[in-house]
Design a protein around this motif. Structure first.
Motif, PDB file in Angstrom:
ATOM      1  N   GLN A 150      47.867  19.231 -26.339  1.00  0.00           N
ATOM      2  CA  GLN A 150      46.536  19.397 -26.111  1.00  0.00           C
ATOM      3  C   GLN A 150      45.880  18.726 -27.499  1.00  0.00           C
ATOM      4  N   ASP A 151      46.690  18.928 -28.696  1.00  0.00           N
ATOM      5  CA  ASP A 151      46.143  18.103 -29.896  1.00  0.00           C
ATOM      6  C   ASP A 151      45.717  16.640 -29.619  1.00  0.00           C
ATOM      7  N   SER A 152      46.927  15.842 -28.891  1.00  0.00           N
ATOM      8  CA  SER A 152      46.603  14.474 -28.779  1.00  0.00           C
ATOM      9  C   SER A 152      45.467  14.194 -27.896  1.00  0.00           C
ATOM     10  N   LEU A 153      45.363  15.117 -26.907  1.00  0.00           N
ATOM     11  CA  LEU A 153      44.149  14.975 -25.912  1.00  0.00           C
ATOM     12  C   LEU A 153      43.048  15.140 -26.426  1.00  0.00           C
ATOM     13  N   ALA A 154      42.822  16.205 -27.362  1.00  0.00           N
ATOM     14  CA  ALA A 154      41.471  16.423 -28.157  1.00  0.00           C
ATOM     15  C   ALA A 154      41.222  15.269 -29.053  1.00  0.00           C
ATOM     16  N   ILE A 181      39.553  12.538 -26.755  1.00  0.00           N
ATOM     17  CA  ILE A 181      38.441  12.933 -26.337  1.00  0.00           C
ATOM     18  C   ILE A 181      37.435  12.786 -27.635  1.00  0.00           C
ATOM     19  N   ASN A 182      37.716  13.181 -28.818  1.00  0.00           N
ATOM     20  CA  ASN A 182      36.817  13.456 -29.773  1.00  0.00           C
ATOM     21  C   ASN A 182      36.624  11.842 -30.560  1.00  0.00           C
ATOM     22  N   ALA A 183      37.583  10.817 -30.272  1.00  0.00           N
ATOM     23  CA  ALA A 183      37.370   9.675 -30.560  1.00  0.00           C
ATOM     24  C   ALA A 183      36.381   8.978 -29.499  1.00  0.00           C
ATOM     25  N   PHE A 201      34.651  18.044 -29.160  1.00  0.00           N
ATOM     26  CA  PHE A 201      35.607  18.835 -28.097  1.00  0.00           C
ATOM     27  C   PHE A 201      36.432  19.809 -29.151  1.00  0.00           C
ATOM     28  N   TYR A 202      36.117  20.993 -29.092  1.00  0.00           N
ATOM     29  CA  TYR A 202      37.025  22.183 -29.828  1.00  0.00           C
ATOM     30  C   TYR A 202      38.316  22.655 -29.017  1.00  0.00           C
ATOM     31  N   SER A 222      41.110  23.826 -21.269  1.00  0.00           N
ATOM     32  CA  SER A 222      41.393  24.853 -22.458  1.00  0.00           C
ATOM     33  C   SER A 222      40.527  24.742 -23.563  1.00  0.00           C
ATOM     34  N   GLY A 223      39.531  23.738 -23.500  1.00  0.00           N
ATOM     35  CA  GLY A 223      38.630  23.636 -24.693  1.00  0.00           C
ATOM     36  C   GLY A 223      37.226  24.176 -24.393  1.00  0.00           C
ATOM     37  N   LEU A 224      36.489  23.896 -25.421  1.00  0.00           N
ATOM     38  CA  LEU A 224      35.036  23.764 -25.523  1.00  0.00           C
ATOM     39  C   LEU A 224      34.298  22.880 -26.042  1.00  0.00           C
TER      40      LEU A 224
END
Length: 427
Positions: free
Chosen positions: A92-96, A99-101, A113-114, A375-377
């Motif tokens: 989930q960390d690497s996915l976020a 996404i944030n990049a 994205f949090y 699973s995020g916001l």
């Protein structure tokens, strides 16, 4: 990062590296629609669910971002560039991070994205609870209660891996333990520090933090609690209120950590009309750090050309209506003063209500809403904002008295606060 005397990595370096690469094991559920909700269940990261989350974020930005031209980006091409990285994500960390990049290419505030391993996830879910009730809030929080285990700090992971406290909310375990802005948290109970993970399952139990403060290394015991964001920020405002004696004058001080709701303005008015600050000779209004959400009409508090009304019922209980502050006032701002707070800072300066002390505000003045996806916001800018015809996004508000930040956000070693006291006491 400092090197150890020998060639082997120091414990501090190892812990920093661990903090940067630790995978967040959080529940993931593939969204069924564009505004899907955070799921509960297996702790394993499922790549297919990660792709579905990415696609849902991309589509939401496509359809709801405030600029239909996406600030000049070819948004479909952006999707194609980032999709391979999403498919390679293993947590989930690497996915976020991917996404944030992608979101960072929009160069817009209020667009990030949090994950549930960040306090901001819960704070924003609480701030936008009204809108999120139509977007899966009950699935994310089945009992309707939004909370997280924590100690009441505002912190950020720097590019170097340093997790530095930028704010300590009044009335929280962090303040009670003596933590200060500028402290670097290296470890919790001997393992790499994580803002949520270090306190998960430890509510009501002592957690020992390894803290670097200047050249000193401290072991600071702290007891995490179950934090409900609105209650935490409201208590922080009320607990911050105090009188500072200076040159025979009583200078009132109050820190509004979050302004996303009229409840905070009402609390401020109560403090000024019948609470701890009612007998102050002047006021320091601290809008540094935390969240925005303030409305322009909050500046009416300083409009002296309107009456205040007091009503009393038969039991003798009094309430003040249309509270006004007619004494001197100064506002504190910094680079983390954002959003609606910047609107207040702009009006405070333009209409000469008092000195604006500190550093330039963040320049994050777009209107946003939130979506629970996977699973995020997702916090997304959905409207542009102009203030008196001016666009503050990317610009911010400059102070009338520039004072760089010190080592702490409140207290005797806070140069911005010290300068405000001097300005109001004539010293």
């Amino acid at each position: 990062m400092k090197e150890a005397v020998d060639t082997s990595p120091s414990r501090r370096q190892v812990l920093r590296l661990a903090a940067m690469v630790t995978a967040w094991a959080v529940a993931t559920k593939a969204p069924k629609a564009e505004e899907a909700s955070k799921g509960e269940g297996s702790n394993a990261y499922v790549p297919a669910d990660g792709v579905a989350t990415f696609e849902s974020v991309w589509q939401t930005v496509r359809d709801r971002f405030y600029d239909p031209r996406h600030n000049g980006l070819d948004w479909p091409a952006v999707r194609e560039r980032y999709l391979p990285d999403v498919q390679r994500a293993t947590s989930q960390d690497s996915l976020a991070r991917v996404i944030n990049a992608m979101l960072s290419e929009l160069h817009a505030s209020h667009t990030r994205f949090y994950t549930p391993d960040e306090p901001e996830y819960y704070q924003l879910a609480d701030i936008f609870a009204g809108a999120l009730r139509r977007r899966g809030l009950q699935s994310a929080f089945p009992d309707g209660r939004i909370s997280y285990p924590g100690i009441g700090i505002i912190s950020g992971l720097e590019a170097t891996g340093r997790n530095t406290i930028t704010g300590v909310i009044d009335g929280t375990p962090a303040q009670q333990a003596g933590l200060r802005a500028g402290d670097e948290i290296i470890a919790a109970d001997g393992t790499a520090f994580e803002p949520i993970g270090s306190f998960r399952g430890k509510v009501g139990k002592s957690v020992v933090l390894e803290v670097h403060r200047g050249a000193s290394v401290l072991q600071v015991p702290v007891m995490p609690i179950d934090l409900e964001p609105t209650k935490m920020f409201l208590r922080g405002l009320e607990s911050s209120a105090r009188i500072i004696e200076s040159s025979g004058r009583r200078i009132g001080y109050v820190h509004v950590w979050c302004y996303a709701g009229s409840i905070y303005q009402r609390a401020l008015e109560s403090l000024l009309s019948q609470g701890a600050l009612k007998d102050a000779d002047a006021l320091i209004w601290d809008l540094r750090d935390g969240w925005g959400g303030a409305q322009p009409q909050y500046l009416d508090l300083f409009n002296a050309r309107a009456p205040t009304m007091q009503v009393t019922d038969r039991s003798g209980r009094s309430e003040f209506v249309n509270v006004k502050w007619r004494k001197p006032v100064a506002m504190l701002i910094n680079g983390a003063t954002r959003s609606g707070k910047e609107v207040l800072a702009y009006g405070f300066k333009k209409y000469r209500l008092g000195e604006l002390i500190g550093t330039r505000t963040e320049g994050a003045v777009l209107a946003a809403t939130a979506f629970l996806i996977g699973s995020g916001l997702l916090l997304l800018a959905v409207e542009d904002v102009r203030v008196d015809g001016e666009r503050l996004e990317g610009v911010g508000v400059t102070p009338t008295i520039e004072v760089p930040a010190g080592a702490a956000s409140a207290g005797s070693d806070d140069p911005q606060l010290r300068r405000a006291v001097a300005a109001l006491s004539g010293t």
